[in-house]
Design a protein around this motif. Structure first.
Motif, mmCIF file in Angstrom:
data_model
loop_
_atom_site.group_PDB
_atom_site.id
_atom_site.type_symbol
_atom_site.label_atom_id
_atom_site.label_comp_id
_atom_site.label_asym_id
_atom_site.label_seq_id
_atom_site.Cartn_x
_atom_site.Cartn_y
_atom_site.Cartn_z
ATOM 1 N N MET A 1 44.254 -6.938 10.475
ATOM 2 C CA MET A 1 45.027 -7.449 11.572
ATOM 3 C C MET A 1 44.183 -8.517 12.281
ATOM 4 O O MET A 1 42.986 -8.326 12.496
ATOM 5 C CB MET A 1 45.371 -6.307 12.520
ATOM 6 N N ILE A 2 44.821 -9.613 12.637
ATOM 7 C CA ILE A 2 44.119 -10.684 13.341
ATOM 8 C C ILE A 2 43.913 -10.247 14.789
ATOM 9 O O ILE A 2 44.866 -9.868 15.462
ATOM 10 C CB ILE A 2 44.919 -11.993 13.262
ATOM 11 N N CYS A 3 42.670 -10.271 15.256
ATOM 12 C CA CYS A 3 42.398 -9.743 16.598
ATOM 13 C C CYS A 3 42.070 -10.817 17.636
ATOM 14 O O CYS A 3 41.949 -10.495 18.813
ATOM 15 C CB CYS A 3 41.300 -8.688 16.547
ATOM 16 N N LYS A 4 41.937 -12.070 17.229
ATOM 17 C CA LYS A 4 41.757 -13.183 18.161
ATOM 18 C C LYS A 4 42.600 -14.340 17.647
ATOM 19 O O LYS A 4 42.828 -14.444 16.445
ATOM 20 C CB LYS A 4 40.290 -13.624 18.227
ATOM 21 N N LEU A 22 39.219 -10.808 11.715
ATOM 22 C CA LEU A 22 40.092 -9.716 11.285
ATOM 23 C C LEU A 22 39.505 -8.386 11.718
ATOM 24 O O LEU A 22 38.300 -8.162 11.581
ATOM 25 C CB LEU A 22 40.227 -9.688 9.761
ATOM 26 N N ALA A 23 40.352 -7.506 12.206
ATOM 27 C CA ALA A 23 39.967 -6.125 12.491
ATOM 28 C C ALA A 23 40.411 -5.287 11.299
ATOM 29 O O ALA A 23 41.576 -5.322 10.906
ATOM 30 C CB ALA A 23 40.632 -5.630 13.764
ATOM 31 N N ASN A 25 40.565 -1.467 9.950
ATOM 32 C CA ASN A 25 40.457 -0.086 10.412
ATOM 33 C C ASN A 25 39.578 0.744 9.491
ATOM 34 O O ASN A 25 39.579 0.578 8.286
ATOM 35 C CB ASN A 25 41.835 0.557 10.515
ATOM 36 N N ALA A 31 36.684 0.450 13.850
ATOM 37 C CA ALA A 31 37.119 -0.746 13.127
ATOM 38 C C ALA A 31 35.921 -1.652 12.901
ATOM 39 O O ALA A 31 34.944 -1.625 13.653
ATOM 40 C CB ALA A 31 38.196 -1.488 13.911
ATOM 41 N N TYR A 33 34.961 -5.751 12.426
ATOM 42 C CA TYR A 33 35.496 -7.061 12.775
ATOM 43 C C TYR A 33 34.832 -8.091 11.865
ATOM 44 O O TYR A 33 33.621 -8.279 11.915
ATOM 45 C CB TYR A 33 35.239 -7.362 14.253
ATOM 46 N N THR A 51 47.684 -13.469 16.964
ATOM 47 C CA THR A 51 46.981 -12.212 17.193
ATOM 48 C C THR A 51 47.932 -11.049 16.938
ATOM 49 O O THR A 51 49.084 -11.080 17.359
ATOM 50 C CB THR A 51 46.470 -12.152 18.649
ATOM 51 N N GLY A 52 47.467 -10.043 16.197
ATOM 52 C CA GLY A 52 48.281 -8.879 15.871
ATOM 53 C C GLY A 52 48.965 -8.969 14.524
ATOM 54 O O GLY A 52 49.483 -7.975 14.025
ATOM 55 N N ASP A 53 49.004 -10.163 13.913
ATOM 56 C CA ASP A 53 49.615 -10.305 12.596
ATOM 57 C C ASP A 53 48.753 -9.618 11.543
ATOM 58 O O ASP A 53 47.524 -9.666 11.607
ATOM 59 C CB ASP A 53 49.770 -11.781 12.205
#
Length: 104
Positions: A1-4, A22-23, A25, A31, A33, A51-53
């Protein structure tokens, strides 16, 4: 998941590049990064993401050395990043809060 938010830009030579974090898990709520970099048409695709994708990718781990000024002195450092070779956007199930999960 993209976190920034991804950072799309052009190099001084005019090449397209996107930097993103990317984060990934792990077990037990942790997680990792991972800094990632995409070039060319992949940079355009990654730059349009938010972000979140979710993102599934294949790439190679690369390192580069650089010098940083710390307390007036030079310190040699190494940066690691994933150079994206192929990628696809993916949808991940929405994460529920712990209080919403019923005991089995």
């Amino acid at each position: 998941m993209i976190c920034k938010p991804p950072v799309y830009r052009l190099t001084p030579l005019g090449r397209e590049i996107t930097d993103l974090i990317l984060a990934v898990n792990r077990r037990y709520g942790r997680a990792d990064y991972l800094p990632c970099i995409a070039w060319g048409s992949l940079a355009v695709k990654c730059g349009a993401m938010s972000t979140g994708d979710g993102l599934r990718l294949e790439g190679r781990l690369q390192s580069r050395g650089y010098t940083k000024i710390v307390d007036g002195g030079e310190v040699k450092r190494t940066a690691y990043e994933v150079s994206i070779m192929t990628m696809e956007a993916v949808a991940y199930p929405q994460v529920r809060a712990p209080e919403e999960i019923e005991d089995l």
